[in-house]
Design a protein around this motif. Structure first.
Motif, PDB file in Angstrom:
ATOM      1  N   PRO A  52       0.799  -1.232   0.000  1.00  0.00           N
ATOM      2  CA  PRO A  52       0.000   0.000   0.000  1.00  0.00           C
ATOM      3  C   PRO A  52       0.831   1.282   0.000  1.00  0.00           C
ATOM      4  O   PRO A  52       0.390   2.296   0.516  1.00  0.00           O
ATOM      5  CB  PRO A  52      -0.811  -0.136   1.299  1.00  0.00           C
ATOM      6  CG  PRO A  52       0.076  -0.919   2.202  1.00  0.00           C
ATOM      7  CD  PRO A  52       0.814  -1.885   1.298  1.00  0.00           C
ATOM      8  N   PHE A  53       2.031   1.217  -0.538  1.00  0.00           N
ATOM      9  CA  PHE A  53       2.882   2.398  -0.603  1.00  0.00           C
ATOM     10  C   PHE A  53       3.842   2.250  -1.773  1.00  0.00           C
ATOM     11  O   PHE A  53       4.146   1.157  -2.218  1.00  0.00           O
ATOM     12  CB  PHE A  53       3.668   2.591   0.701  1.00  0.00           C
ATOM     13  CG  PHE A  53       4.411   1.355   1.148  1.00  0.00           C
ATOM     14  CD1 PHE A  53       5.657   1.048   0.638  1.00  0.00           C
ATOM     15  CD2 PHE A  53       3.836   0.498   2.079  1.00  0.00           C
ATOM     16  CE1 PHE A  53       6.333  -0.099   1.044  1.00  0.00           C
ATOM     17  CE2 PHE A  53       4.504  -0.654   2.487  1.00  0.00           C
ATOM     18  CZ  PHE A  53       5.756  -0.951   1.974  1.00  0.00           C
ATOM     19  N   THR A  54       4.306   3.396  -2.257  1.00  0.00           N
ATOM     20  CA  THR A  54       5.278   3.396  -3.353  1.00  0.00           C
ATOM     21  C   THR A  54       6.682   3.297  -2.764  1.00  0.00           C
ATOM     22  O   THR A  54       6.882   3.484  -1.558  1.00  0.00           O
ATOM     23  CB  THR A  54       5.176   4.694  -4.169  1.00  0.00           C
ATOM     24  OG1 THR A  54       5.560   5.786  -3.329  1.00  0.00           O
ATOM     25  CG2 THR A  54       3.773   4.907  -4.717  1.00  0.00           C
ATOM     26  N   ASN A  55       7.649   3.064  -3.638  1.00  0.00           N
ATOM     27  CA  ASN A  55       9.046   3.030  -3.188  1.00  0.00           C
ATOM     28  C   ASN A  55       9.459   4.384  -2.611  1.00  0.00           C
ATOM     29  O   ASN A  55      10.168   4.453  -1.610  1.00  0.00           O
ATOM     30  CB  ASN A  55       9.972   2.644  -4.341  1.00  0.00           C
ATOM     31  CG  ASN A  55       9.754   1.204  -4.756  1.00  0.00           C
ATOM     32  OD1 ASN A  55       9.215   0.403  -4.013  1.00  0.00           O
ATOM     33  ND2 ASN A  55      10.170   0.873  -5.967  1.00  0.00           N
ATOM     34  N   ALA A  56       8.998   5.461  -3.217  1.00  0.00           N
ATOM     35  CA  ALA A  56       9.339   6.799  -2.730  1.00  0.00           C
ATOM     36  C   ALA A  56       8.729   7.043  -1.352  1.00  0.00           C
ATOM     37  O   ALA A  56       9.373   7.622  -0.468  1.00  0.00           O
ATOM     38  CB  ALA A  56       8.858   7.853  -3.714  1.00  0.00           C
ATOM     39  N   GLU A  57       7.494   6.604  -1.168  1.00  0.00           N
ATOM     40  CA  GLU A  57       6.848   6.751   0.152  1.00  0.00           C
ATOM     41  C   GLU A  57       7.585   5.934   1.205  1.00  0.00           C
ATOM     42  O   GLU A  57       7.743   6.367   2.348  1.00  0.00           O
ATOM     43  CB  GLU A  57       5.379   6.325   0.087  1.00  0.00           C
ATOM     44  CG  GLU A  57       4.512   7.262  -0.722  1.00  0.00           C
ATOM     45  CD  GLU A  57       3.137   6.695  -1.026  1.00  0.00           C
ATOM     46  OE1 GLU A  57       2.209   7.497  -1.197  1.00  0.00           O
ATOM     47  OE2 GLU A  57       2.988   5.448  -1.110  1.00  0.00           O
ATOM     48  N   TYR A  58       8.048   4.756   0.806  1.00  0.00           N
ATOM     49  CA  TYR A  58       8.817   3.902   1.716  1.00  0.00           C
ATOM     50  C   TYR A  58      10.104   4.605   2.145  1.00  0.00           C
ATOM     51  O   TYR A  58      10.416   4.695   3.336  1.00  0.00           O
ATOM     52  CB  TYR A  58       9.134   2.570   1.020  1.00  0.00           C
ATOM     53  CG  TYR A  58      10.145   1.718   1.726  1.00  0.00           C
ATOM     54  CD1 TYR A  58       9.806   1.018   2.873  1.00  0.00           C
ATOM     55  CD2 TYR A  58      11.451   1.623   1.251  1.00  0.00           C
ATOM     56  CE1 TYR A  58      10.740   0.234   3.537  1.00  0.00           C
ATOM     57  CE2 TYR A  58      12.390   0.843   1.901  1.00  0.00           C
ATOM     58  CZ  TYR A  58      12.027   0.145   3.043  1.00  0.00           C
ATOM     59  OH  TYR A  58      12.957  -0.621   3.702  1.00  0.00           O
ATOM     60  N   ALA A  59      10.832   5.146   1.179  1.00  0.00           N
ATOM     61  CA  ALA A  59      12.092   5.830   1.483  1.00  0.00           C
ATOM     62  C   ALA A  59      11.842   7.036   2.377  1.00  0.00           C
ATOM     63  O   ALA A  59      12.578   7.272   3.344  1.00  0.00           O
ATOM     64  CB  ALA A  59      12.786   6.247   0.188  1.00  0.00           C
ATOM     65  N   LYS A  60      10.791   7.796   2.094  1.00  0.00           N
ATOM     66  CA  LYS A  60      10.469   8.973   2.915  1.00  0.00           C
ATOM     67  C   LYS A  60      10.141   8.544   4.351  1.00  0.00           C
ATOM     68  O   LYS A  60      10.596   9.186   5.304  1.00  0.00           O
ATOM     69  CB  LYS A  60       9.292   9.729   2.303  1.00  0.00           C
ATOM     70  CG  LYS A  60       8.929  10.985   3.062  1.00  0.00           C
ATOM     71  CD  LYS A  60       7.770  11.711   2.404  1.00  0.00           C
ATOM     72  CE  LYS A  60       7.405  12.943   3.227  1.00  0.00           C
ATOM     73  NZ  LYS A  60       6.271  13.654   2.657  1.00  0.00           N
ATOM     74  N   ALA A  61       9.383   7.475   4.510  1.00  0.00           N
ATOM     75  CA  ALA A  61       9.017   6.996   5.855  1.00  0.00           C
ATOM     76  C   ALA A  61      10.251   6.522   6.619  1.00  0.00           C
ATOM     77  O   ALA A  61      10.372   6.753   7.828  1.00  0.00           O
ATOM     78  CB  ALA A  61       7.984   5.869   5.748  1.00  0.00           C
ATOM     79  N   VAL A  62      11.176   5.872   5.915  1.00  0.00           N
ATOM     80  CA  VAL A  62      12.414   5.405   6.563  1.00  0.00           C
ATOM     81  C   VAL A  62      13.221   6.598   7.061  1.00  0.00           C
ATOM     82  O   VAL A  62      13.705   6.601   8.198  1.00  0.00           O
ATOM     83  CB  VAL A  62      13.256   4.530   5.599  1.00  0.00           C
ATOM     84  CG1 VAL A  62      14.656   4.290   6.157  1.00  0.00           C
ATOM     85  CG2 VAL A  62      12.558   3.208   5.343  1.00  0.00           C
ATOM     86  N   VAL A  63      13.357   7.620   6.229  1.00  0.00           N
ATOM     87  CA  VAL A  63      14.124   8.803   6.630  1.00  0.00           C
ATOM     88  C   VAL A  63      13.432   9.517   7.792  1.00  0.00           C
ATOM     89  O   VAL A  63      14.084   9.940   8.750  1.00  0.00           O
ATOM     90  CB  VAL A  63      14.339   9.760   5.426  1.00  0.00           C
ATOM     91  CG1 VAL A  63      14.929  11.082   5.874  1.00  0.00           C
ATOM     92  CG2 VAL A  63      15.237   9.087   4.398  1.00  0.00           C
ATOM     93  N   THR A  64      12.120   9.623   7.734  1.00  0.00           N
ATOM     94  CA  THR A  64      11.367  10.271   8.818  1.00  0.00           C
ATOM     95  C   THR A  64      11.568   9.525  10.138  1.00  0.00           C
ATOM     96  O   THR A  64      11.856  10.128  11.171  1.00  0.00           O
ATOM     97  CB  THR A  64       9.866  10.342   8.473  1.00  0.00           C
ATOM     98  OG1 THR A  64       9.718  11.117   7.286  1.00  0.00           O
ATOM     99  CG2 THR A  64       9.058  10.958   9.603  1.00  0.00           C
TER     100      THR A  64
END
Length: 178
Positions: A52-64
């Motif tokens: 339920p998420f894109t690769n970009a959303e995944y990367a942003k969540a990891v950084v957050t």
């Protein structure tokens, strides 16, 4: 003695059925486990695997989340994340600006996007192969549900069969997903 498989406290699980199906169950003393492909509700089991998420959303969540670890606002739960937290905190304690530390992490994550996408593709492939071979049996904890009677017991002309959740027999009925 309580079974290690017990996942609920429901003493009896119910199976709604037409009179014809109930007669077969009682005659054969067996139940049919259905393929999810035959289910009338496509949301019961997804036909295709999709995160339920894109690769970009995944990367942003990891950084957050990493920033929260670095600032001490969240506590990592795994050894790997604890190590990441220590590295980030160490960089900050040496005076490296948070923005620089997080940008470095962001650019490092960019290298993981291809493996993440390959993993997504592999998950889709495996899921599409497995769904047709899955078998599921559905029960209810409610013997008096009007919608279940209407839908699965032929508009009140069928029956509801009760199955004991037996620790002594360590039956599959001890496991309940919802």
């Amino acid at each position: 003695m309580r079974s290690h498989n017990r996942r609920h406290e429901v003493p009896t699980l119910y199976k709604y059925a037409t009179a014809e199906t109930a007669a077969k169950v009682l005659a054969t003393r067996s139940l049919r486990w259905s393929s999810p492909i035959l289910f009338n509700d496509p949301f019961d089991v997804r036909r295709e695997f999709e995160l339920p998420f894109t690769n970009a959303e995944y990367a942003k969540a990891v950084v957050t989340r990493a920033a929260q670890y670095a600032r001490g606002e969240a506590e990592p739960k795994t050894l790997t994340l604890r190590a990441l937290s220590l590295v980030l905190r160490g960089a900050l304690s040496r005076g490296i600006p948070e923005a620089v530390v997080l940008e470095d992490l962001r650019s490092s994550l960019a290298m993981t996007i291809i493996p993440v996408e390959l993993t997504r593709q592999e998950l889709r492939r495996v899921w599409s192969e497995r769904v047709p071979n899955m078998r599921i049996i559905c029960f209810s904890s409610d013997a008096e549900s009007p919608s279940m009677w209407a839908h699965y017991a032929a508009d009140l002309t069928g029956v509801v069969l009760g199955f004991e959740s037996s620790d002594e027999r360590d039956s599959p009925w001890l496991r309940r997903s919802r």
